[in-house]
Structure formats: C-alpha cells, structure tokens
Design a protein around this motif. Structure first.
Motif: not given
Length: 556
Positions: A5, A7-9, A11, A15, A257
């Motif tokens: 996904d 869109n999750l790379l 946030p 991380h 990302e």
C-alpha cells in the motif's frame, strides 16, 4: 507477495520514532506551499511531514522540481511574496511553531539557530565585499561582539573549515577563490553562530569529486564536534548512503517514501524510489570495431596563457602552461574519456584539438589531415564534421531563438539542405533522434527542463551529421535519472550514426558507463591512460586512485 500500500510508505511520523531519544528539534507537519503564477496557482509542496533529531543527518532526495528546496526555504522563512503557506502547516523548532513567528523573531532564528548553505556559492556571496567583511557581518548581526572579537572569530572559523592561509583570505573577494574554497566560506558563515540545525542544499553539485568528498567530510566532522543536526538536500545517492541516517524521497511536491538509510537502500518499496536507485549510471560502452582508423589525433599539443601578476606600475607576466605537450588518439566509433579535477586542463586540451583555442606547439590531425595551421575560413568545411555539446545548455542556446531556428542555424551556415523544407526535415529528424517530439520547433529554451535543453543541444550537433562530437561535461548539471537517459541516448546515437566522442568529465561513474578508454589529466599533464575498466579498477597512480575513491566511495 502481497502488493504494497503506497500510502503507508510515508506516514506523518518516522518509522523509527519509537527508538528515538528525546523529542525532535524540528517537527514539520502537513507543510504545503502554493506559488502564484500566470494563469493560476502551482502546488510546489503538498502535505510534507518530517522530523529531525539532534546530532543526526536526514537526507531529502528527489529530482529537480520535486519540492526539496522549497521545503527547506519554508523552514528558513525565505519564500518569495508569491508563495502561500497552507494554514494547516506547522514547523515546530524546539516545540514552537516558527510559521507563527513575527518577521523579527524569524530573523533572530535565521542564521543564528538555523543556518543554510546554498547550492551556488558564487551567487550567495556578495562580489563587492571581502570574505572577511561578509563573515564578520554574519557574526555581529546576531552577537554583541566588537569588530576585533568578530575578526578573531572569523579567523577561527576559516581555520575550522580548513581554508589555507586564513589571514590572507580575509581581504580577498569571492572571485579570487576556487569553487571548493567558496563553498567552505559559505559553511564558515553558516557556522558563525553555532547553529543547532544546518540545512545544506545541494552543497557539492558543482564541485569536483575530490572537493565534494572533502566538503562532505568537513560537514560531518563539524557536526560531530558541534553536535549539529543536518538536513542534506541532494540527488546524489552515493552521498546519501554515506552521510545520512534517515532518508525522505520526494516527487512532485510529495514525500513518496521515508525510512532509515540502511532499510531504504536494502529494500526500497515505492516504484519511484526504485527508479531513483536504478538511475545510477550503469553498463559499459558498446564494443567498437577492431580495425577502427584514427579520426582525431593530437601530437605534443601545447597551450599556455600569460597571466599578469604584481602591481599596476610594476606588472609581471607569468606563463601558465595549461596543456603541456600532450598526445592523444581517438578512433572512429570510440568514446574517449578525458578526466581530472577543475584546472587540470581538460577543457583547454579539448578546445585546442577542435581549433577553438590556438595551440602554440604540436600537431593536430583530423581524419589524417593536419589542421593546426588552418585559418578560420579553411576550417569551415570541416566544422560540420566536428561538433561540440557544452556543459550548460542554458548558456549555449540562444534564448531569443526558437528551437527550430537554433538547430537550423548550423545547417544554413554550413550550406546544408537545398531548400528550407529540406532543412526543416533534417531538424525534425535530429529532434527525433535526440528523443524529442518534432512539434516543439516554435518553443524557446526557457520552456524546457535541463535534460530537455541538453537534448536540444545534442540535436543541434547531430543535425549536421558530424563524425566527431566533443562533449564537455554534458551531464554534470543534470539529475541522476536524466543523466541515465542522456547516456543511453549518446550510446544509441553512436551505434546508429557511427559517431566518435571525446568526453570531458569529472564524473567517473558516467565515464565508466560511456567510455572505451580514459585519459587522466593533472596540472596540464597526462598522468595515466588506458581501457576504462583497467584504469578505474586498478589505478596505477595515487592521483587516479584518489579520484576513483572520491567518486565511488565519497571518502577522499
């Protein structure tokens, strides 16, 4: 494997935030910037969030136009009046949102707690003030020091950034220093008030590989000594891998990302990140025919310049030998690399071989015919057979001429093409060969990106159907992915049209990907030459070894 996904790379939070000690020194959330242009608004930055912790380096990478520099200028408060920052945006420095600061508060922060090094030091330093005056001003604006104390601090800074003979430099002007020295002056100014955060915007793009390595190592050493946090904006992935702790990848104003440097390089998730990592110059030159005859030959070529030294009333002339009796042979269908640091004589040698500069000694042969004594008129029939592509297409393309006129001009001057329609046909063919559409004939150079302008310069050269092209640093100002496209284009044109290239560069990665043989120059002399793989994998001289190490490891 399950699809990622995208869109999750990227946030809002990093991380690795759970493992971080303390709170970020800069915490930017939902940064969005629009610019007012003719015909509406342009979204330069869209919803960018990032965090920077004390003592670390984060890298912001992406191609030209991705929004990297606009993001940095938003942090510094250096946007133009045409820019509008979204109401939702916040940039917290030590827990306070700097976007809500007054102009006076912003000025107190800028250059004091947060400093910036710009890409082009020559346009950032004032040409009419001495180096000393500019650094002293940067200190006294923020600190209550006497002129004597500020001068002492300036000398201390110049020593810190390893400027030779700092006392003499105080009274010199920016134009009297080399590119690497000017960049060191910019770093000294940025460090003048011991900032908490240093933003380095492409600090080494225009520099030689060895100077680049010195500047980056200097920033890293100063960071360790002073405990600064660094935001490094760059498109050079070798630099990112070597110097950063965390990486943000930007495209079209958005973060696509982000991750720790190790994780991002080992396992890139976003297609754009993978594209960037695959854009590093790769491959080798296509094999050339075994029995190729020589097309260009220089024998004991010598070029020197007379420099004035001493005062106005007692001028002294001093000879600078730029090309010291050098010999070189380029075969048909071959790419020969000419490499070395700035000032090594590469460009002077190249220009002497094509008779743009007068050589005062030696022999030059083109296709077996001596040309060193030919006049300008005698050279004219040969000009269509030898062409040049310069480093900066923006300054080598006439801004007042359309693309069609720029390419057709060479055909008119050399009397190629019987009619206008025939010439236009050749112009269109050249544009297609250079990977450009033929419907751009009425557009002007400023309407194109750097990579497209370089393709126009290549189209102008190949329209005359030359046998030999001198390429003077044609990829140095370009992004990695655009560099890769230009290398691919040059390879394709060489195969299709049987071209020979003399490729002048200080970027050894590009030289390895494009050249058959390489000649290494230093101080006007050839120090090493041979097949490209032999010279770059097993350098025989300490100078070549230093160049190779700086290019491939950034650790000179």
């Amino acid at each position: 494997m399950a699809p990622v996904d995208l869109n999750l790379l990227a946030p809002e939070q990093r991380h690795d935030h759970a493992a971080a000690i303390g709170s970020p020194i800069i915490d930017a959330r939902h940064v969005a910037v629009k610019f007012k242009v003719e015909g509406g608004m342009v979204d330069a930055v869209k919803d960018v969030s990032f965090q920077l912790y004390r003592g670390e380096t984060i890298a912001v990478v992406g191609e030209s136009g991705s929004g990297k520099s606009v993001t940095a200028r938003t942090v510094m408060g250096l946007l133009t009046k045409r820019a509008t920052v979204s109401e939702r945006s916040s940039i917290d420095y030590d827990g306070r949102n700097v976007l809500k600061f007054s102009d006076r508060q912003r000025r107190a922060l800028r250059g004091n707690r947060i400093s910036m090094i710009f890409q082009e030091p020559m346009s950032s330093l004032n040409p009419v003030y001495t180096i000393g005056a500019q650094i002293i001003e940067a200190i006294r604006v923020h600190q209550k020091l006497s002129r004597k104390q500020a001068t002492e601090r300036t000398l201390e800074l110049l020593r810190q950034v390893q400027i030779p003979d700092p006392e003499a430099r105080l009274n010199q002007y920016p134009h009297q220093l080399s590119g690497g020295q000017r960049q060191r002056i910019m770093i000294a100014m940025a460090l003048a008030n011991n900032p908490d955060v240093l933003i380095a915007d492409e600090p080494t793009t225009a520099l030689d590989v060895t100077v680049q390595a010195q500047i980056l190592n200097l920033i890293r050493d100063l960071q360790k000594t002073l405990g600064m946090a660094v935001i490094l904006i760059t498109h050079d992935l070798t630099v990112v891998r070597q110097f950063s702790d965390y990486v943000y990848v930007m495209q079209n104003g958005e973060v696509k990302e982000h991750n720790t440097t190790a994780a991002l390089f080992e396992n890139p998730q976003h297609p754009y990140t993978r594209h960037l990592l695959n854009s590093e110059p790769r491959g080798n030159a296509n094999p050339m025919p075994a029995d190729s005859a020589a097309i260009l030959e220089g024998r004991s070529v010598r070029v020197s310049f007379m420099l004035k030294a001493g005062g106005f009333f007692k001028p002294q002339l001093k000879e600078l030998v730029a090309v010291d009796s050098l010999s070189l042979k380029l075969h048909r269908h071959e790419t020969l690399g000419l490499v070395g640091e700035s000032g090594s004589g590469k460009t002077t040698f190249g220009q002497a071989l094509v008779k743009l500069l007068r050589a005062e000694g030696g022999e030059i042969l083109f296709d077996g015919e001596p040309i060193q004594d030919k006049t300008r008129d005698e050279m004219r029939p040969l000009r269509s057979r030898m062409q040049i592509v310069f480093q900066d297409p923006f300054s080598s393309l006439n801004p007042r001429m359309s693309v069609g006129q720029i390419i057709e001009e060479g055909l008119v001057v050399n009397r190629l093409g019987a009619t206008r329609n025939e010439r236009l046909e050749r112009v269109r063919d050249a544009l297609n060969s250079a990977g450009l559409p033929s419907n751009i004939l009425s557009r002007f150079p400023h309407e194109f990106s750097g990579g497209q302008r370089q393709r126009i310069a290549i189209a102008r050269a190949i329209a005359l159907e030359p046998e030999f092209i001198l390429l003077d640093e044609p990829t140095s100002a370009l992004d990695l992915s655009v560099q890769a496209q230009i290398i691919e284009l040059l390879r394709k044109l060489q195969d299709e049209k049987g071209l020979s290239y003399l490729f002048i560069s200080h970027d050894l990665k590009v030289v390895r990907a494009l050249c058959h043989r390489v000649v290494v120059m230093q101080h006007g002399k050839i120090v090493e030459e041979g097949p490209v793989e032999d010279v770059l994998s097993h350098p025989k001289t300490a100078y070549t070894e230093r160049l190779v190490r700086a290019a491939f490891e950034v650790a000179a």
